[in-house]
Design an enzyme around this catalytic site. Sequence first.
Site, PDB file in Angstrom:
ATOM      1  N   MET A 184       0.802  -1.176  -0.068  1.00 38.80           N
ATOM      2  CA  MET A 184      -0.056   0.020   0.177  1.00 38.80           C
ATOM      3  C   MET A 184       0.819   1.252  -0.031  1.00 38.80           C
ATOM      4  O   MET A 184       0.403   2.343  -0.807  1.00 38.80           O
ATOM      5  CB  MET A 184      -1.048   0.112   1.136  1.00 38.80           C
ATOM      6  CG  MET A 184      -1.813   1.349   1.407  1.00 38.80           C
ATOM      7  SD  MET A 184      -3.066   0.964   2.564  1.00 38.80           S
ATOM      8  CE  MET A 184      -4.217   0.058   1.869  1.00 38.80           C
ATOM      9  N   LEU A 199      -5.297   7.836  -1.782  1.00 33.78           N
ATOM     10  CA  LEU A 199      -5.660   6.438  -1.163  1.00 33.78           C
ATOM     11  C   LEU A 199      -7.342   6.757  -1.340  1.00 33.78           C
ATOM     12  O   LEU A 199      -7.733   5.570  -1.945  1.00 33.78           O
ATOM     13  CB  LEU A 199      -5.515   6.282   0.245  1.00 33.78           C
ATOM     14  CG  LEU A 199      -5.990   5.017   1.173  1.00 33.78           C
ATOM     15  CD1 LEU A 199      -4.952   4.848   2.046  1.00 33.78           C
ATOM     16  CD2 LEU A 199      -7.230   5.323   1.656  1.00 33.78           C
ATOM     17  N   LEU A 249     -10.655   0.847  -3.662  1.00 33.20           N
ATOM     18  CA  LEU A 249     -10.565   0.647  -2.542  1.00 33.20           C
ATOM     19  C   LEU A 249     -11.639   1.429  -1.648  1.00 33.20           C
ATOM     20  O   LEU A 249     -12.409   0.340  -0.955  1.00 33.20           O
ATOM     21  CB  LEU A 249      -9.328   1.564  -2.024  1.00 33.20           C
ATOM     22  CG  LEU A 249      -9.285   1.625  -0.440  1.00 33.20           C
ATOM     23  CD1 LEU A 249      -8.732   0.202   0.099  1.00 33.20           C
ATOM     24  CD2 LEU A 249      -8.080   2.570  -0.033  1.00 33.20           C
ATOM     25  N   ARG A 295       1.389   1.346  -3.897  1.00 36.41           N
ATOM     26  CA  ARG A 295       0.141   2.008  -4.601  1.00 36.41           C
ATOM     27  C   ARG A 295      -0.208   3.280  -4.384  1.00 36.41           C
ATOM     28  O   ARG A 295      -0.719   3.881  -5.219  1.00 36.41           O
ATOM     29  CB  ARG A 295      -1.010   1.072  -3.976  1.00 36.41           C
ATOM     30  CG  ARG A 295      -2.451   1.126  -4.678  1.00 36.41           C
ATOM     31  CD  ARG A 295      -2.310   0.797  -6.181  1.00 36.41           C
ATOM     32  NE  ARG A 295      -3.642   1.074  -6.665  1.00 36.41           N
ATOM     33  CZ  ARG A 295      -4.076   2.183  -7.706  1.00 36.41           C
ATOM     34  NH1 ARG A 295      -3.007   3.365  -7.501  1.00 36.41           N
ATOM     35  NH2 ARG A 295      -5.084   2.359  -7.890  1.00 36.41           N
ATOM     36  N   TYR A 296       0.118   3.756  -3.110  1.00 31.04           N
ATOM     37  CA  TYR A 296      -0.363   5.159  -2.907  1.00 31.04           C
ATOM     38  C   TYR A 296       0.595   6.024  -2.569  1.00 31.04           C
ATOM     39  O   TYR A 296       0.491   7.364  -2.384  1.00 31.04           O
ATOM     40  CB  TYR A 296      -1.342   5.250  -1.898  1.00 31.04           C
ATOM     41  CG  TYR A 296      -2.472   4.215  -2.101  1.00 31.04           C
ATOM     42  CD1 TYR A 296      -3.450   4.493  -3.220  1.00 31.04           C
ATOM     43  CD2 TYR A 296      -2.743   3.133  -1.309  1.00 31.04           C
ATOM     44  CE1 TYR A 296      -4.468   3.712  -3.530  1.00 31.04           C
ATOM     45  CE2 TYR A 296      -3.978   2.548  -1.667  1.00 31.04           C
ATOM     46  CZ  TYR A 296      -4.867   2.705  -2.642  1.00 31.04           C
ATOM     47  OH  TYR A 296      -5.766   1.654  -2.902  1.00 31.04           O
ATOM     48  N   HIS A 306      -7.691  -6.251   8.559  1.00 31.67           N
ATOM     49  CA  HIS A 306      -8.016  -4.885   8.186  1.00 31.67           C
ATOM     50  C   HIS A 306      -9.589  -4.954   7.715  1.00 31.67           C
ATOM     51  O   HIS A 306      -9.895  -5.989   6.855  1.00 31.67           O
ATOM     52  CB  HIS A 306      -7.197  -4.540   7.096  1.00 31.67           C
ATOM     53  CG  HIS A 306      -7.131  -2.883   6.761  1.00 31.67           C
ATOM     54  ND1 HIS A 306      -8.214  -2.357   6.144  1.00 31.67           N
ATOM     55  CD2 HIS A 306      -6.063  -1.891   6.829  1.00 31.67           C
ATOM     56  CE1 HIS A 306      -7.886  -1.141   6.089  1.00 31.67           C
ATOM     57  NE2 HIS A 306      -6.826  -0.948   6.512  1.00 31.67           N
ATOM     58  N   ASP A 347       5.357  -3.855  10.377  1.00 28.25           N
ATOM     59  CA  ASP A 347       4.937  -2.809  11.348  1.00 28.25           C
ATOM     60  C   ASP A 347       4.661  -1.508  10.280  1.00 28.25           C
ATOM     61  O   ASP A 347       5.307  -1.129   9.256  1.00 28.25           O
ATOM     62  CB  ASP A 347       6.052  -2.309  12.312  1.00 28.25           C
ATOM     63  CG  ASP A 347       5.851  -3.321  13.351  1.00 28.25           C
ATOM     64  OD1 ASP A 347       4.397  -3.648  13.714  1.00 28.25           O
ATOM     65  OD2 ASP A 347       6.807  -3.694  14.096  1.00 28.25           O
ATOM     66  N   GLU A 403      -0.647   1.044  11.496  1.00 30.41           N
ATOM     67  CA  GLU A 403      -1.746   0.402  11.884  1.00 30.41           C
ATOM     68  C   GLU A 403      -1.531  -0.463  12.951  1.00 30.41           C
ATOM     69  O   GLU A 403      -2.289  -1.064  13.986  1.00 30.41           O
ATOM     70  CB  GLU A 403      -2.590  -0.414  10.891  1.00 30.41           C
ATOM     71  CG  GLU A 403      -3.729   0.086  10.130  1.00 30.41           C
ATOM     72  CD  GLU A 403      -3.036   0.749   9.041  1.00 30.41           C
ATOM     73  OE1 GLU A 403      -1.919   0.950   8.713  1.00 30.41           O
ATOM     74  OE2 GLU A 403      -3.817   1.266   7.973  1.00 30.41           O
ATOM     75  N   GLU A 447      -2.270   2.444  15.775  1.00 31.27           N
ATOM     76  CA  GLU A 447      -3.634   2.070  16.155  1.00 31.27           C
ATOM     77  C   GLU A 447      -3.761   1.103  17.336  1.00 31.27           C
ATOM     78  O   GLU A 447      -4.733   1.206  18.039  1.00 31.27           O
ATOM     79  CB  GLU A 447      -4.343   1.496  14.740  1.00 31.27           C
ATOM     80  CG  GLU A 447      -5.503   1.410  14.646  1.00 31.27           C
ATOM     81  CD  GLU A 447      -6.241   1.169  13.468  1.00 31.27           C
ATOM     82  OE1 GLU A 447      -7.416   0.861  13.515  1.00 31.27           O
ATOM     83  OE2 GLU A 447      -5.702   1.014  12.583  1.00 31.27           O
TER      84      GLU A 447
END
Length: 349
Positions: free
Chosen positions: A23, A39, A45, A109-110, A206, A282, A285, A289
Amino acid sequence: MNRPLWRTEAGMAEKTALVLLNMGGPDSLLAVEPFLRNLFSDRELIRLPGGALLQRPFARLLARLRAPRARRAYQAIGGASPLRHWTEYQARGIAGLLGEGWQPEVIMRYWGPRAPQVLNRLRQEGVRRAAVVPLYPHFTTATSGSSINDFCRNAVRFCPDLDYRLIPEWFDWPPYLDALADAVREGLRRFEADRRRQVVLVFSAHSVPESLILRGDPYLNQVRATMRGVLERLPECSSRLAFQSRSGPVRWIGPSVAETLDALAVEGCRQVLIVPISFVSDHVETLYEIDHGYKKYALGKGLERFERIAAFNDDAGFMRAMAALVASSVPASWHKRPTAIGAPCRNAP
């Protein structure tokens, strides 16, 4: 018998790229808002209200609104995402296990490095083969599907002669499940020996939009299969499945981790070990989070211990598992068959 590498006209051994898809994450606090904009702009997504024409305007607005909170999270873990660092580390490790002729590559991806720059460079370097592995164990159109489509679109444009093999999912790959079960065993050792039977494993995945599952997306079933595969490798353990990282104004699958912690507290549970099964390294998240947000929440609900298994990051067992997966999924003529990674258990999906 080892098979020879392909040879170029100049007689040099031809490289095979190992391309890991992920990602990505902001590499500075200034990058947080544009990362979020990228994103939220991806309709694979998340589909924001108003259709395709309004996706980008809504994405800009949502990124602007979410950026202050996200920047605080990234500030708390050092000011940037470590995802690129660990993905590149894993790419080098897996390629090294595969043996001579393998070239590690990472496409995010982003955020950088993006597909156009990597594929354009591979074309310029004359790389003609690639094994492509999304670092999402479970397939969903929202993450692995989007990353694969992004790779394929850009491969046609920037590296049209590339012969590549996709490994779209590996949720039930036995060596991966072995590595994950080992991480759980190590996590349980943090608890006092006489309290380990009281520990509840909370498998955290997720979350994805509920609409994807209703349309037949396999993600939820694959997550459950991974959870079963890990539990089969462990002594009897109490467990729950929960979901994290919801974002955007749509319905998401649940229950959430917070809802699960609420239920466990009511039931009198006091020992929890979080097992993230969507992430292989890691990033915000896990480091923020879970380690900050959910831990504080759990202790506030009366739990005595809240621990998380270590992310794979530089774990040798995980990299051996992934090398075996790649080795079992590409033509033998692509590389000298390594011996250090062990015999694959089955063909990859």
